[in-house]
Write a protein that holds these residues in place. Structure first.
Motif: not given
Ligand code: ZN
Length: 370
Positions: A90, A93, A140, A198-199
Motif C-alpha cells: 500500500h 503506508e 494506497r 502495513h500501517h
Molecule cells: Zn496496508
C-alpha cells in the motif's frame, strides 16, 4: 509487455487525480529513487553478501510496475529455507520500506551470533517497495496504465482505475502488472515463511485504552472459517505461534503497545484475496503453481500513517524500530525453533476485543459460531 518507462512523467494529467492525498507532509518519506540508492549502497558496502536485483533480472515474464518502474528485491543470508518479506504494498503506508532497509542493513553488517544464525538458517527475500507507483503518488493502490499509449487506462466511464494490490491475487483478478510479476517470483522462490508490513490508523488497546503502536495480524483468522482447514491445521497453529513469540519478545520493550489486528471493533478478518492469504491458500493461477506450494505468513500493522499527519510522523523512528525488532525477533525465533515451541494459546493473551465474527471478502460477515 510492461508500459513504456514513464518515471518522472505526471501520473495523471487530468487534475482530478491529486499526486498526494490530503495535505500530508511527505518530504521525509522515502521515495522510489531513495530506495534504489539505499539498496545499491547496501549491496556495495555490506560485510555479508546482499544481492540486489530487479524482477526483470530474476526473469519473470511481467516485471515492471504499471507505470514501467523496475520492481526490486534484495536477498541476504544463504540458508536452506526462504523467507519472503514485503513492505509498502500500500503506497501510502511508508515505513515498511524503511523498516526493511534497516533490517537488511543489520543483516548485511552485524556479525553477532544472532544475526549469523538468521543468515545461516534463511535466504531472505526483501521487497522494500512492492508498489512503487502508489508510493510515488502516496496512494494506497496502483493505477492501471495502457501499455500502448503510456497513459492511464480509462474505464467505460472515462475514469482512471485504481487497484488495491492486496486484493489482486485472486483467480479472476491479477489486474495489475505488479501482481503478476511478484506472483511469478513467489512461484520461483517457494518461500517457507512470509512477513508483510502495513500501517493502520491510531487505535486504543481493548481493556486498557492505551494507544496501540503495533497490531499483530493474520489475514485468515486463526480458528476461523478457513485457516484450520489448510495443511491439516498446521498454519492455524504456526501463525499463532509466530505472533505469540513476537508478542512475548516485544512485550519487553516499554514503548511498544500491542494488540491483535481486528476490524470494526470486534471482528477478525478472513480475507482470501490478500497476497499473503493467497500464499497460505497455495493459489495456483494459470498453472504457474502446479504443485500447490503454500506458506504461512503474518503481518504487522504499525499505528500512524502519513494520513495521520504530524501525529503519525512524530512516531516515525519508533515505528520503524518496532517493525525491525518484530521482524528480527520472528526470524531469530524461527531459526532457533523457539517459535515452534510457543504455546499457541499465547494468541489469546494478546489484547483483543471479544470476537463477534469474521469480516470476509467472500461471504460478508460470518458470525463467530459459523
Ligand atoms: Zn496496508
Amino acid at each position: 509487455m510492461a508500459a513504456p518507462l514513464l518515471i518522472g512523467a505526471p501520473a495523471a494529467a487530468n487534475g482530478s487525480f491529486p499526486s498526494t492525498e490530503g495535505n500530508t507532509n511527505t518530504a521525509s518519506i522515502l521515495t522510489y529513487d531513495d530506495t534504489i540508492t539505499e539498496l545499491t549502497k547496501l549491496e556495495k558496502n555490506s560485510r555479508f553478501p546482499v544481492d540486489v536485483f530487479t524482477l526483470e533480472e530474476a526473469g519473470t515474464a511481467v516485471n515492471k510496475s504499471e507505470q514501467g518502474r523496475d520492481l526490486y528485491v534484495a536477498t541476504v543470508g544463504n540458508g536452506p529455507e526462504d523467507v519472503w518479506v514485503q513492505g509498502r504494498i500500500h503506497g501510502n503506508e511508508p515505513y515498511g520500506a524503511e523498516s526493511i532497509l534497516t533490517l537488511l542493513k543489520d543483516l548485511g553488517t552485524n556479525g553477532s551470533a544472532e544475526y549469523q544464525q538468521i543468515r545461516d538458517a534463511f535466504t531472505i527475500h526483501f521487497i522494500p517497495m512492492y508498489n512503487p507507483d502508489g508510493s510515488e503518488l502516496n496512494i494506497r493502490q496502483t493505477v492501471l496504465y495502457d501499455d500502448a499509449t503510456g497513459e492511464p487506462l480509462l474505464n467505460d466511464a472515462g475514469q482512471q482505475q485504481r487497484i488495491d494490490l492486496n486484493r489482486d491475487w485472486v483467480a479472476d483478478k491479477f489486474q495489475a502488472d505488479e501482481s503478476l510479476a511478484f506472483y511469478e517470483y513467489w512461484t520461483m522462490v517457494k518461500p517457507d515463511y512470509g512477513i508483510d508490513i502495513h500501517h493502520q490508523g491510531l487505535k486504543q488497546q481493548y481493556g486498557t485504552g492505551d494507544d496501540v503502536t503495533l497490531s499483530l495480524g493474520i489475514s485468515l483468522a486463526p480458528g476461523g472459517p478457513t485457516l484450520p482447514t489448510l495443511q491439516g491445521g498446521a498454519y492455524d497453529l504456526l501463525t499463532r505461534q509466530m505472533h505469540g513469540f513476537v508478542f512475548q519478545e516485544l512485550s519487553k520493550y516499554g514503548y511498544i503497545t500491542m494488540d491483535r489486528y481486528q476490524v470494526g471493533g470486534n471482528l477478525e478478518i478472513d480475507i482470501k484475496g490478500g497476497v499473503v492469504s493467497a500464499m497460505m491458500l497455495g493459489l495456483d493461477y494459470q498453472g504457474m503453481n502446479p504443485t500447490g506450494h503454500s506458506n504461512p505468513v503474518v503481518f504487522f500493522e504499525t499505528s500512524g500513517n502519513t494520513s495521520d499527519g504530524s501525529l503519525g510522523q512524530k512516531a516515525r523512528g519508533k515505528s520503524i524500530q518496532q517493525n525491525v525488532l518484530a521482524m528480527k525477533s520472528l526470524l531469530s525465533g524461527l531459526a532457533t525453533d523457539e517459535v515452534q515451541q510457543v504455546d499457541p494459546e499465547v494468541w489469546e493473551e494478546i489484547p483483543h476485543a471479544p470476537v463477534a465474527g469474521y469480516s470476509t471478502d467472500y461471504a460478508g460477515f460470518i458470525p463467530v459460531s459459523f
